[in-house]
Design a protein around this motif. Structure first.
Motif, PDB file in Angstrom:
ATOM      1  N   GLN A 147      21.560  15.202   9.701  1.00  0.00           N
ATOM      2  CA  GLN A 147      20.150  14.889   9.861  1.00  0.00           C
ATOM      3  C   GLN A 147      20.050  13.708  10.817  1.00  0.00           C
ATOM      4  N   ASP A 148      19.121  13.792  11.748  1.00  0.00           N
ATOM      5  CA  ASP A 148      18.979  12.715  12.715  1.00  0.00           C
ATOM      6  C   ASP A 148      18.214  11.543  12.113  1.00  0.00           C
ATOM      7  N   GLY A 149      18.538  10.356  12.592  1.00  0.00           N
ATOM      8  CA  GLY A 149      17.854   9.140  12.180  1.00  0.00           C
ATOM      9  C   GLY A 149      18.128   8.051  13.191  1.00  0.00           C
ATOM     10  N   GLY A 190      25.254   1.527   7.083  1.00  0.00           N
ATOM     11  CA  GLY A 190      24.237   1.486   8.116  1.00  0.00           C
ATOM     12  C   GLY A 190      22.872   1.806   7.536  1.00  0.00           C
ATOM     13  N   ARG A 191      21.846   1.036   7.940  1.00  0.00           N
ATOM     14  CA  ARG A 191      20.479   1.332   7.516  1.00  0.00           C
ATOM     15  C   ARG A 191      19.901   2.328   8.515  1.00  0.00           C
ATOM     16  N   VAL A 192      19.578   3.535   8.017  1.00  0.00           N
ATOM     17  CA  VAL A 192      19.093   4.617   8.866  1.00  0.00           C
ATOM     18  C   VAL A 192      17.686   4.991   8.428  1.00  0.00           C
ATOM     19  N   CYS A 193      16.789   5.058   9.413  1.00  0.00           N
ATOM     20  CA  CYS A 193      15.400   5.458   9.186  1.00  0.00           C
ATOM     21  C   CYS A 193      15.219   6.858   9.769  1.00  0.00           C
ATOM     22  N   ASP A 194      14.730   7.806   8.940  1.00  0.00           N
ATOM     23  CA  ASP A 194      14.532   9.162   9.452  1.00  0.00           C
ATOM     24  C   ASP A 194      13.171   9.279  10.138  1.00  0.00           C
ATOM     25  N   LYS A 195      12.872  10.457  10.655  1.00  0.00           N
ATOM     26  CA  LYS A 195      11.635  10.656  11.422  1.00  0.00           C
ATOM     27  C   LYS A 195      10.377  10.445  10.596  1.00  0.00           C
ATOM     28  N   ASP A 196      10.491  10.534   9.264  1.00  0.00           N
ATOM     29  CA  ASP A 196       9.343  10.326   8.382  1.00  0.00           C
ATOM     30  C   ASP A 196       9.228   8.882   7.905  1.00  0.00           C
ATOM     31  N   ASP A 202       0.796  -1.230   0.000  1.00  0.00           N
ATOM     32  CA  ASP A 202       0.000   0.000   0.000  1.00  0.00           C
ATOM     33  C   ASP A 202       0.828   1.279   0.000  1.00  0.00           C
ATOM     34  N   SER A 203       1.900   1.341   0.791  1.00  0.00           N
ATOM     35  CA  SER A 203       2.658   2.589   0.890  1.00  0.00           C
ATOM     36  C   SER A 203       4.070   2.426   0.336  1.00  0.00           C
ATOM     37  N   GLU A 204       4.561   3.507  -0.215  1.00  0.00           N
ATOM     38  CA  GLU A 204       5.928   3.509  -0.738  1.00  0.00           C
ATOM     39  C   GLU A 204       6.939   3.339   0.394  1.00  0.00           C
ATOM     40  N   THR A 205       6.644   3.919   1.552  1.00  0.00           N
ATOM     41  CA  THR A 205       7.527   3.783   2.710  1.00  0.00           C
ATOM     42  C   THR A 205       7.654   2.323   3.120  1.00  0.00           C
ATOM     43  N   GLU A 206       6.543   1.599   3.172  1.00  0.00           N
ATOM     44  CA  GLU A 206       6.584   0.177   3.531  1.00  0.00           C
ATOM     45  C   GLU A 206       7.335  -0.624   2.473  1.00  0.00           C
ATOM     46  N   ALA A 207       7.171  -0.271   1.202  1.00  0.00           N
ATOM     47  CA  ALA A 207       7.895  -0.961   0.136  1.00  0.00           C
ATOM     48  C   ALA A 207       9.400  -0.763   0.291  1.00  0.00           C
ATOM     49  N   HIS A 208       9.821   0.448   0.668  1.00  0.00           N
ATOM     50  CA  HIS A 208      11.250   0.697   0.899  1.00  0.00           C
ATOM     51  C   HIS A 208      11.758  -0.095   2.103  1.00  0.00           C
TER      52      HIS A 208
END
Length: 111
Positions: free
Chosen positions: A75-77, A91-97, A33-39
């Motif tokens: 940028q924080d993550g 490193g796999r970094v996830c940002d606040k979004d 459903d979401s591009e974020t989940e696909a990533h």
């Protein structure tokens, strides 16, 4: 950098997204459903596989719990896993979004 798994619009009529595996030239997941989940799914697959097959266990270092970090652009993550790819630790970094990025280890520092 990493590139075996890419996110594309799904071609199954779902108007969602899919994860394409460039090594086998086929879909690994569709109807997301979401591009974020696909990533997120694509990055999980990047942790498991490199261009040649399953990633060796000594090339993955999980960070549990995930650790706050700051990247070179300051940028924080949140870092949750390291992988070695072509001799370089990423490193796999996830940002606040919720966006996921693979960052060279030399460009990260703990917060």
């Amino acid at each position: 950098m990493l590139g075996r798994f890419t996110v594309r619009p799904a071609d199954d009529g779902s108007n969602g997204f899919g994860v394409w595996d460039g090594a086998v030239n086929g879909w690994r997941a569709m109807g997301i459903d979401s591009e974020t989940e696909a990533h997120r799914i694509a990055s999980d697959l990047d942790v498991q596989y490199d261009a040649h097959g399953p990633r060796p266990a000594d090339a993955v270092r999980r960070v549990d719990p995930a650790q706050p970090v700051q990247r070179a652009e300051w940028q924080d993550g949140e870092l949750d896993v390291w992988i070695r790819d072509n001799g370089e630790w990423l490193g796999r970094v996830c940002d606040k979004d919720g966006h996921i990025t693979w960052i060279p280890g030399t460009d990260l520092r703990p917060l």
